[in-house]
Design an enzyme around this catalytic site. Structure first.
Site, PDB file in Angstrom:
ATOM      1  N   ASN A 208      34.084  41.825  45.834  1.00 15.37           N
ATOM      2  CA  ASN A 208      34.102  43.230  45.418  1.00 15.37           C
ATOM      3  C   ASN A 208      32.734  43.599  44.860  1.00 15.37           C
ATOM      4  O   ASN A 208      31.818  42.775  44.838  1.00 15.37           O
ATOM      5  CB  ASN A 208      35.224  43.468  44.394  1.00 15.37           C
ATOM      6  CG  ASN A 208      35.072  42.559  43.188  1.00 15.37           C
ATOM      7  OD1 ASN A 208      34.079  42.618  42.491  1.00 15.37           O
ATOM      8  ND2 ASN A 208      36.055  41.701  42.955  1.00 15.37           N
ATOM      9  N   ASP A 277      42.283  39.866  43.748  1.00 18.88           N
ATOM     10  CA  ASP A 277      43.735  39.669  43.629  1.00 18.88           C
ATOM     11  C   ASP A 277      44.276  38.776  44.737  1.00 18.88           C
ATOM     12  O   ASP A 277      45.322  38.170  44.590  1.00 18.88           O
ATOM     13  CB  ASP A 277      44.450  41.025  43.681  1.00 18.88           C
ATOM     14  CG  ASP A 277      44.187  41.822  42.403  1.00 18.88           C
ATOM     15  OD1 ASP A 277      44.047  41.190  41.343  1.00 18.88           O
ATOM     16  OD2 ASP A 277      44.113  43.062  42.471  1.00 18.88           O
ATOM     17  N   LYS A 287      33.044  27.772  61.201  1.00 17.38           N
ATOM     18  CA  LYS A 287      32.801  29.208  61.357  1.00 17.38           C
ATOM     19  C   LYS A 287      33.795  29.805  62.367  1.00 17.38           C
ATOM     20  O   LYS A 287      33.978  29.236  63.459  1.00 17.38           O
ATOM     21  CB  LYS A 287      31.367  29.418  61.842  1.00 17.38           C
ATOM     22  CG  LYS A 287      30.952  30.851  61.866  1.00 17.38           C
ATOM     23  CD  LYS A 287      29.525  31.008  62.329  1.00 17.38           C
ATOM     24  CE  LYS A 287      29.255  32.469  62.555  1.00 17.38           C
ATOM     25  NZ  LYS A 287      28.227  32.707  63.545  1.00 17.38           N
ATOM     26  N   PHE A 321      40.061  44.569  31.062  1.00 16.70           N
ATOM     27  CA  PHE A 321      39.408  45.763  31.603  1.00 16.70           C
ATOM     28  C   PHE A 321      40.299  46.375  32.678  1.00 16.70           C
ATOM     29  O   PHE A 321      41.081  45.664  33.317  1.00 16.70           O
ATOM     30  CB  PHE A 321      38.054  45.393  32.236  1.00 16.70           C
ATOM     31  CG  PHE A 321      36.932  45.358  31.241  1.00 16.70           C
ATOM     32  CD1 PHE A 321      36.850  44.330  30.327  1.00 16.70           C
ATOM     33  CD2 PHE A 321      35.979  46.360  31.217  1.00 16.70           C
ATOM     34  CE1 PHE A 321      35.830  44.287  29.388  1.00 16.70           C
ATOM     35  CE2 PHE A 321      34.955  46.342  30.286  1.00 16.70           C
ATOM     36  CZ  PHE A 321      34.879  45.303  29.371  1.00 16.70           C
ATOM     37  N   LYS A 335      48.822  48.245  32.224  1.00 17.17           N
ATOM     38  CA  LYS A 335      48.276  46.880  32.358  1.00 17.17           C
ATOM     39  C   LYS A 335      48.230  46.189  31.008  1.00 17.17           C
ATOM     40  O   LYS A 335      48.513  45.000  30.895  1.00 17.17           O
ATOM     41  CB  LYS A 335      46.859  46.930  32.943  1.00 17.17           C
ATOM     42  CG  LYS A 335      46.851  47.087  34.440  1.00 17.17           C
ATOM     43  CD  LYS A 335      45.446  47.182  35.018  1.00 17.17           C
ATOM     44  CE  LYS A 335      45.543  47.645  36.458  1.00 17.17           C
ATOM     45  NZ  LYS A 335      44.260  47.988  37.054  1.00 17.17           N
ATOM     46  N   LYS A 339      50.389  42.772  30.590  1.00 16.77           N
ATOM     47  CA  LYS A 339      49.669  41.491  30.477  1.00 16.77           C
ATOM     48  C   LYS A 339      49.487  41.060  29.021  1.00 16.77           C
ATOM     49  O   LYS A 339      48.739  40.131  28.746  1.00 16.77           O
ATOM     50  CB  LYS A 339      48.322  41.599  31.195  1.00 16.77           C
ATOM     51  CG  LYS A 339      48.447  42.033  32.665  1.00 16.77           C
ATOM     52  CD  LYS A 339      47.161  41.829  33.436  1.00 16.77           C
ATOM     53  CE  LYS A 339      47.216  42.488  34.801  1.00 16.77           C
ATOM     54  NZ  LYS A 339      46.117  42.078  35.678  1.00 16.77           N
TER      55      LYS A 339
HETATM   56  N1  CTP Z   1      42.609  39.991  36.088  1.00 12.24           N
HETATM   57  C1  CTP Z   1      42.775  38.629  36.000  1.00 12.24           C
HETATM   58  N2  CTP Z   1      43.193  37.944  37.103  1.00 12.24           N
HETATM   59  C2  CTP Z   1      43.449  38.576  38.272  1.00 12.24           C
HETATM   60  C3  CTP Z   1      43.286  39.987  38.350  1.00 12.24           C
HETATM   61  C4  CTP Z   1      42.855  40.650  37.234  1.00 12.24           C
HETATM   62  O1  CTP Z   1      42.541  38.049  34.944  1.00 12.24           O
HETATM   63  N3  CTP Z   1      43.836  37.881  39.320  1.00 12.24           N
HETATM   64  C5  CTP Z   1      42.184  40.715  34.872  1.00 12.24           C
HETATM   65  C6  CTP Z   1      40.834  41.378  34.967  1.00 12.24           C
HETATM   66  O2  CTP Z   1      39.797  40.504  34.535  1.00 12.24           O
HETATM   67  C7  CTP Z   1      40.986  42.581  34.046  1.00 12.24           C
HETATM   68  C8  CTP Z   1      42.456  42.912  34.125  1.00 12.24           C
HETATM   69  O3  CTP Z   1      43.101  41.755  34.662  1.00 12.24           O
HETATM   70  O4  CTP Z   1      40.685  42.265  32.724  1.00 12.24           O
HETATM   71  C9  CTP Z   1      42.801  44.089  34.989  1.00 12.24           C
HETATM   72  O5  CTP Z   1      42.261  43.895  36.269  1.00 12.24           O
HETATM   73  P1  CTP Z   1      42.596  44.899  37.466  1.00 12.24           P
HETATM   74  O6  CTP Z   1      42.010  44.376  38.733  1.00 12.24           O
HETATM   75  O7  CTP Z   1      42.259  46.275  37.041  1.00 12.24           O
HETATM   76  O8  CTP Z   1      44.185  44.779  37.459  1.00 12.24           O
HETATM   77  P2  CTP Z   1      45.237  44.284  38.471  1.00 12.24           P
HETATM   78  O9  CTP Z   1      46.361  43.738  37.664  1.00 12.24           O
HETATM   79  O10 CTP Z   1      44.641  43.392  39.483  1.00 12.24           O
HETATM   80  O11 CTP Z   1      45.760  45.637  39.088  1.00 12.24           O
HETATM   81  P3  CTP Z   1      45.327  46.468  40.391  1.00 12.24           P
HETATM   82  O12 CTP Z   1      44.307  45.615  41.135  1.00 12.24           O
HETATM   83  O13 CTP Z   1      46.622  46.611  41.113  1.00 12.24           O
HETATM   84  O14 CTP Z   1      44.777  47.745  39.861  1.00 12.24           O
END
Ligand code: CTP
Length: 403
Positions: A208, A277, A287, A321, A335, A339
């Site tokens: 990303n 995610d 490859k 975040f 969130k 969490k």
């Molecule tokens: N985070 C994490 N592990 C993951 C995904 C996210 O620890 N596999 C943490 C990030 O570091 C951040 C928080 O969760 O502090 C929120 O991340 P975000 O990507 O916004 O949330 P998601 O739960 O992945 O929700 P979505 O992608 O559906 O918005």
């Protein structure tokens, strides 16, 4: 942080004296006011006029001048300064300070002051490793001076070794640290930063846009405030901040393991990383060739690191975040609850000056009681300052704990 801070820069006679000119510019760019004391030997390497022009202040070289010109300079300069830097510091000035010798303006001024003082040795590698010079450096450290490690590399005397003046950025970072109140002294903070990379094959990966800047700014600010920082970082191109421990990882799984191995020792955990995610269900050993017209990727879930910590966090302060493109506050608040975080820092990717790769951010901090605090656009370091201020409030309520 250096805004309106008064720095007295002592320049001594080594070839790195020319780099002091660059240091003045860097300090002034950060908002500091700089006055320069040069030794006679320093003036052999770079002219006082250069230093005067860059610092926009009179340069002090002589101990003995008519009284109307600059009063008793070593006393007024000692009172004027918020901090002192000696860069470059020769073996001679180090030896003089360590032995209590004051025979010129710089050595007497340093003797007559008790302000935070940063000494940046630069000399030939053999001189630096000389046992007497080392003993003097250790003596200065014991007394409370901060002595930066010299850098390694090419030296002016056509040898390679340790003895170069540290990078200007490192000197500036150290002086900022020295001038920052230590309200997180000894606190153990674990910070994650940057993106993760999820390999499809040996040459391709899913990632990303995260640059790691927000997480690194948090690490810098926490270190400045006296915390012991463990930084777990995904791949970034950023210079490494000063931290007690830095662990570089690539994938979400590696980050998960590094966090699980380290979070128990921390009292505060800040998860600024943009963790992928999903990862490819199969990462090809070779490859992937373009035999087919279309290619479908099957992805599987990565572990949710912060959610996992949230289940076992005890009294640790947990900060997450949320980067959103719509329904910022509602999504972030959800969130936080789901969490089990103490604070969530929300930022909207669609806002100009917020989000990935910028040096600024526009943040909103939400706590467990639903209090919402929104800030205007600011640098990521300033945002880190605000986030740590909020963490401090929580700690002053419930105390620091690793359980
Ligand atoms: N985070 C994490 N592990 C993951 C995904 C996210 O620890 N596999 C943490 C990030 O570091 C951040 C928080 O969760 O502090 C929120 O991340 P975000 O990507 O916004 O949330 P998601 O739960 O992945 O929700 P979505 O992608 O559906 O918005």
């Amino acid at each position: 942080m250096l805004e309106d801070k008064k720095i007295v820069l002592g320049v001594t006679g080594g070839i790195a004296a020319y780099k002091a000119a660059e240091l003045i510019r860097a300090l002034i760019k950060k908002g500091a006011q700089v006055k320069v004391i040069m030794t006679k030997s320093a003036a052999e390497f770079i002219t006082p006029l250069t230093m005067q022009t860059l610092s926009q202040n009179q340069v002090y070289t002589d101990m003995f001048v008519p009284a109307d010109k600059y009063e008793i300079a070593h006393i007024t300069l000692a009172e004027y300064a918020d901090a002192f830097i000696i860069a470059p510091a020769t073996a001679n000035i180090i030896g003089k300070i360590a032995s209590g010798i004051g025979d010129d303006l710089l050595s007497t001024t340093i003797m007559a002051q008790e302000k935070p003082t940063l000494i940046c040795p630069a000399m030939n590698d053999k001189m630096l490793s000389n046992p007497i010079v080392q003993e003097n450096i250790n003596k200065l450290k014991k007394i409370g001076y901060v002595v930066l490690d010299s850098a390694e590399g090419d030296l002016a005397c056509k040898t390679k070794g340790k003895g170069r003046l540290p990078d200007i950025a490192e000197i500036v970072e150290e002086i900022e640290t020295l001038l920052t109140p230590k309200d997180f002294k000894g606190a153990k903070i674990l910070i994650t930063a940057g993106p993760t990379e999820e390999p499809l094959d040996p040459v391709r990966f899913i990632t990303n846009l995260s640059s790691g800047k927000m997480g690194y700014a948090l690490a810098v600010e926490a270190h400045r405030r006296g915390a012991k920082v463990t930084l777990i970082s995904g791949p970034t191109n950023l210079p490494l901040p000063l931290a007690e421990k830095i662990i570089k990882v690539r994938t979400a799984k590696e980050m998960y393991k590094a966090v699980m191995d380290n979070y128990k020792k921390a009292e505060i955990i800040i998860k600024a990383a943009a963790v992928a995610d999903y990862c490819p269900k199969i990462s090809a050993a070779e490859k992937i060739k373009k035999y087919e017209r279309t290619l479908s990727l099957e992805l599987k879930n990565n572990p949710d690191i912060i959610a996992e910590i949230g289940k076992n966090k005890g009294k640790r302060v947990l900060v997450g975040f949320a980067m959103e493109t719509k329904n910022l506050l509602a999504n972030a608040a959800e969130k936080l609850k789901k969490k089990n975080m103490d604070l969530i820092v929300a930022n909207n990717l669609r806002e100009e000056g917020a989000g990935f790769r910028t040096d600024t951010n526009i943040i909103t901090i939400i706590d467990r009681e639903g209090r919402v605090e929104s800030f205007d656009k600011m640098t990521k370091i300033e945002a880190a300052e605000k986030i740590l201020d909020r963490v401090k409030k929580i700690i002053s309520r419930k105390g620091r704990s690793k359980k």
